[in-house]
Design an enzyme around this catalytic site. Structure first.
Site, short mmCIF file in Angstrom:
data_model
loop_
_atom_site.label_atom_id
_atom_site.label_comp_id
_atom_site.label_asym_id
_atom_site.label_seq_id
_atom_site.Cartn_x
_atom_site.Cartn_y
_atom_site.Cartn_z
N SER A 202 1.18 -1.07 -0.02
CA SER A 202 -0.04 0.01 0.24
C SER A 202 0.66 1.04 0.36
CB SER A 202 -0.54 0.28 1.02
OG SER A 202 -2.32 0.81 0.94
N GLU A 312 -8.21 -2.41 -3.06
CA GLU A 312 -7.71 -2.82 -3.10
C GLU A 312 -8.20 -2.99 -5.07
OE1 GLU A 312 -4.65 -5.85 -4.37
OE2 GLU A 312 -5.30 -4.43 -2.32
N HIS A 343 -7.86 -5.95 0.97
CA HIS A 343 -6.29 -4.63 1.07
C HIS A 343 -6.43 -5.91 2.26
CE1 HIS A 343 -4.16 -1.93 -0.79
NE2 HIS A 343 -4.60 -1.31 0.46
#
Length: 370
Positions: A202, A312, A343
């Site tokens: 991330s 995501e 995610h």
């Protein structure tokens, strides 16, 4: 437009944007919050006793490389020979914690920097709690370097100090990671300043790509898991500051200035793709379709899963755009798109294992010889 006007407009639209994006009320911001520990403010674990060599496919410390505490370190409670070290940063005028797992054998001078996400804690790097990096590389001849702290930093040098709970702090993580920490690692752990890989998820994935792009003499390989590879894309000028503000309640424009400032472009991997073409890259993103690690059993779990889907999806889109830009000319990048996955840390743990076996150990020549 003045900075104050931008900030007023940002604040005015904050609630509406947050509701639409699902990033407020404790939702995960650029990092999945399914793990209860991340950002919870729990006290740091007590220092662990010195570990003993155990049989895990062989002797974990055949040369005594790991069973020796370095200056400023204690053994970490996560075990697996990890040391929690205090490293002085002149640029930030304070000690920065770093979790370090020494290479298995003496003479191993390769390092792997593992960068955390936007909600990075001040007591441990999530790669040792929400994932199991220290177990994944337990039998390998590479030193894991896991900086602790740096929430919302994007591991960059900020233009102005950050106000965290009334404390003004210098945020100079790029300087720390590329100038200050390497000296310490070479002196205490034998890590070469010119023989490192870097990986992150991330926020940390985007940062890893940019650090590799700007410091190719330090980083020979880079892995990016669910990164945001085009922060200057439409919508990201709002989403990134919003996520930052949700986490730190600080001024996000203290980082790279207001949206559209040149610093935003300097930290955009897609716009700097030419700098990355000669560097081996392992880049992943999920499909934003819930998978094996997504089985919410509460309303909060459902909420977190929904946010993980949104985040995501943003990562997937920016990763595809980055791949298209990279493929405009010869490059050394490998892209792996999962058919499921939002995610979340379960997927990033799997990604790290894949990057290790498919690229990191080969590029770094970090296999143990016995």
């Amino acid at each position: 437009m003045s900075h104050s006007t931008l900030r007023r407009r940002f604040a005015a639209g904050l609630t509406a944007l947050a509701t639409a994006a699902g990033l407020m009320a404790g939702a995960p911001a650029l990092v999945n919050a399914q793990s209860a520990g991340s950002g919870s403010g729990e006290p740091a674990p007590a220092a662990a006793p010195a570990p003993r060599a155990t049989a895990f496919g062989g002797n974990e410390d055949p040369d005594g490389q790991r069973g020796r505490l370095r200056a400023g370190c204690v053994y970490d409670a996560v075990q697996s020979w990890v040391q929690l070290c205090e490293v002085w940063s002149p640029s930030m005028n304070r000690h920065i914690k770093v979790q370090v797992q020494p290479a298995r054998q003496g003479g191993g001078n390769a390092g792997l920097y593992l960068l955390d996400g936007l909600r990075a804690r001040d007591d441990w790097n999530a790669w040792t709690h929400d994932a199991q990096a220290q177990r994944i590389f337990l039998m390998d001849n590479i030193t894991l370097v896991m900086p602790v702290g740096g929430q919302v930093s994007f591991y960059s040098d900020w233009e102005r100090p950050i106000n965290l709970g009334g404390n003004l702090l210098e945020y100079k993580y790029e300087t720390f990671l590329t100038q200050e920490l390497p000296v310490y690692l070479q002196n205490e752990f034998g890590v070469s300043p010119t023989n490192n890989a870097i990986a992150g998820l991330s926020m940390g994935g985007s940062a890893a790509a940019m650090l590799a792009a700007n410091y190719p003499q330090q980083f020979k390989q880079v892995s990016v898991f669910s990164g945001y590879m085009n922060p200057t894309a439409p919508g990201m000028y709002s989403m990134i500051p919003l996520a930052m503000f949700d986490q730190c309640k600080c001024d996000p424009f203290a980082m790279w200035g207001p949206p559209g400032s040149p610093a935003w472009g300097r930290h955009d991997p897609l716009l700097n793709a030419d700098k990355l073409r000669n560097i081996p890259m392992y880049v992943t993103a999920g499909s934003a379709i819930p998978g094996q690690y997504d089985q919410p059993s509460s309303l909060q779990g459902v909420f977190n899963t929904f946010n993980g889907i949104i985040l995501e999806g943003l990562s997937r889109g920016s990763t595809l755009a980055f791949q298209n830009e990279m493929n405009a000319a010869p490059n050394r990048a490998t892209f792996n798109y999962r058919t499921t996955g939002i995610h979340g840390w379960g997927y990033w743990n799997d990604d790290l294992q894949a990057a290790r076996s498919e690229q990191i150990l080969d590029v770094m020549n970090a296999y143990s010889t016995y």
